[in-house]
Design an enzyme around this catalytic site. Structure first.
Site, PDB file in Angstrom:
ATOM      1  N   THR A  82       0.240  -2.301  -2.246  1.00 19.09           N
ATOM      2  CA  THR A  82       0.861  -3.538  -2.689  1.00 19.09           C
ATOM      3  C   THR A  82       1.689  -3.275  -3.946  1.00 19.09           C
ATOM      4  OG1 THR A  82      -1.120  -4.095  -3.972  1.00 19.09           O
ATOM      5  CG2 THR A  82      -0.980  -4.939  -1.726  1.00 19.09           C
ATOM      6  N   ASP A  83       2.736  -4.077  -4.106  1.00 22.00           N
ATOM      7  CA  ASP A  83       3.608  -3.949  -5.265  1.00 22.00           C
ATOM      8  C   ASP A  83       2.990  -4.647  -6.480  1.00 22.00           C
ATOM      9  OD1 ASP A  83       5.338  -2.633  -3.592  1.00 22.00           O
ATOM     10  OD2 ASP A  83       6.514  -4.423  -3.140  1.00 22.00           O
ATOM     11  N   LYS A  84       3.696  -4.553  -7.573  1.00 24.85           N
ATOM     12  CA  LYS A  84       3.249  -5.181  -8.807  1.00 24.85           C
ATOM     13  C   LYS A  84       3.172  -6.697  -8.641  1.00 24.85           C
ATOM     14  CE  LYS A  84       4.724  -6.014 -13.582  1.00 24.85           C
ATOM     15  NZ  LYS A  84       5.766  -5.755 -14.597  1.00 24.85           N
TER      16      LYS A  84
END
Length: 472
Positions: free
Chosen positions: A141-143
């Site tokens: 997952t991204d930030k």
């Protein structure tokens, strides 16, 4: 015939001055082999081109020396038996820099491995190098992206503690934003990344994000029924196998990894909470690229705002280059991961557990609503990220001008599009056309005419701005 070659047999005493398998002229082969077989055996065993092996026996030890030999005990090389386990995680990722470890900041993986180290499930070496116990995550997952269901797999030495004990110990060392929902025993070669068939993401945002440019954006906005049907029709164009190179970064049109398959897209009915109307878009696909879902949502918003034509989605999915906006990442959530092939092959036979979390559905849904969706809405009400992004969307037309660029038009040196002012011209023309007819587009009363005055200035007309841009 070759002579002088050495053949290695089982003992050094059987080393011969010449190849035993090839007879000399007018000599009979001592082992009476067929000529063809002897040639094959010669090619296999002949070592004429290799270095000769010199037999150098060690000196025989005396009796006194033998008496003084001290035998040291050999350390046991036994390794405890490990079993492959899988953990189902739920977390709120707003304050973290994604799932996977990186040098930027704190991640979900850092907290999970620290909890496993504190509970004694792994060693210090395994904490530093997770590959030592085959640690693998099903998705990255991204930030700022949260996850309601995410699976990780690893090898673990099982003692007397069972799966429920592992879950209880890990949750004691994790904060309230990260929870272990379930523990599963899998096959020895299980990899959660390889066995994951598809993934489902959701994007939750206020419904005024999909309002047209003629409608007022304010907290009391409610999405009409005809607008909801148009939004569903636009999102349905993403279904199927397409080239999403424009919806990410660093991928060229002819790269195979740009080809992605979207299985299903659903737009929920609008619902009210905290004085705003919200809408949730669920997208299911085999895998997704970086920023792909956020750009898919942003393109539909741009079409509804009148900044692109209705057939722009088909153009963006082609091999031509175009610049697309990126919607805020606050409302993006990894909802679920599907392991249908694994359950069909192993779980249905009864020999292994099925990777199904129906028994924990109530607990997961409660955590999702309390720790993921509610903080997303509270942050949106506090920071107004979608509201500010819509306010600045029209001013960013110079960055994503929605004009298609052929691959031949790119600069061959840096592979970036040449400097063009078409996007700003299109934006100015659109704003000037809507100057007299458009209603207010932001809550504080700012009209489209005010945006035109900010762009071209009070003392300049349209022709002077166009001439200035063309000179640049």
């Amino acid at each position: 015939m070759q002579r002088g070659c050495v053949i290695h047999i089982s003992s050094l005493r059987n080393k011969l001055p010449r190849c035993r398998y090839l007879p000399l002229p007018k000599e009979r082969c001592p082992i009476r082999m067929a000529p063809m077989f002897t040639t094959i055996q010669h090619r296999r065993y002949c070592t004429r081109d290799t270095l000769r092996v010199v037999y150098d026996p060690k000196l025989v030890m005396s009796e006194e020396e033998v008496k003084h030999i001290k035998l040291e005990p050999v350390l046991s090389t036994f390794q405890p038996f490990r079993k492959r386990l899988a953990l189902l995680l739920s977390f709120n990722g707003q304050e973290y820099y994604g799932m996977q470890r990186n040098m930027t900041g704190s991640t979900i993986e850092d907290h999970l491995l620290k909890a496993m180290l504190d509970t004694g499930l792994i060693t210090q070496e395994e904490f530093i190098i997770p590959k030592l116990f085959c640690f693998q995550r099903s998705s990255r997952t991204d930030k700022g992206v949260s996850a309601a269901r995410l699976l990780v797999s690893f090898d673990l030495v099982l003692t007397e503690c069972d799966k429920s004990e592992i879950k209880r110990k890990l949750n004691q060392h994790l904060n309230d934003k990260i929870r272990v929902m379930a523990v599963f025993k899998t096959i020895k070669t299980f990899s959660c990344k390889a066995w994951c068939d598809s993934r489902t993401y959701s994007y939750t945002c206020p419904s005024f994000a999909f309002a047209s440019y003629k409608e007022v954006i304010q907290d009391s906005y409610r999405l009409p029924e005809d607008a909801l049907e148009e939004i569903r029709r636009l999102f349905a164009e993403y279904k199927g196998v397409h080239n999403f190179h424009n919806f990410t970064s660093g991928i060229k049109p002819h790269d195979q990894q740009a080809i992605r398959r979207v299985l299903d897209i659903e737009c929920s009915e609008p619902f009210e909470q905290s004085g705003l109307e919200w809408i949730t878009i669920k997208i299911k696909g085999l895998s997704f690229l970086l920023h792909q879902i956020r750009k898919m949502v942003a393109v539909v918003i741009a079409i509804r705002r009148g900044m692109a034509s209705e057939n722009f989605i088909a153009q963006a999915l082609s091999r031509d280059y175009t610049f697309l906006p990126i919607a805020p990442g606050l409302g993006l959530v990894l909802e679920d991961q599907h392991f249908n092939n694994y359950n069909k092959k192993y779980g249905s036979k009864g020999t292994h557990e099925m990777l199904s979390w129906d028994s924990e559905a109530e607990v997961i849904e409660e955590f999702r609503h309390r720790n993921i969706i509610t903080p997303i809405m509270n942050t949106e009400l506090k920071e107004r990220s979608m509201f500010e992004w819509l306010r600045l969307l029209h001013g960013y037309c110079t960055d994503f001008d929605f004009t298609m660029l052929k691959e031949s038009e790119l600069d061959s040196k840096n592979r970036r599009p040449e400097t063009r002012s078409i996007g700003l011209l299109v934006s100015l023309n659109w704003l000037i056309e809507q100057k007299d007819t458009a209603d207010s587009i932001v809550e504080d009363g700012t009209h489209a005419s005010h945006l035109v005055e900010e762009l071209i200035g009070p003392d300049k007309d349209e022709s002077s701005v166009v001439a200035m841009l063309m000179d640049d």
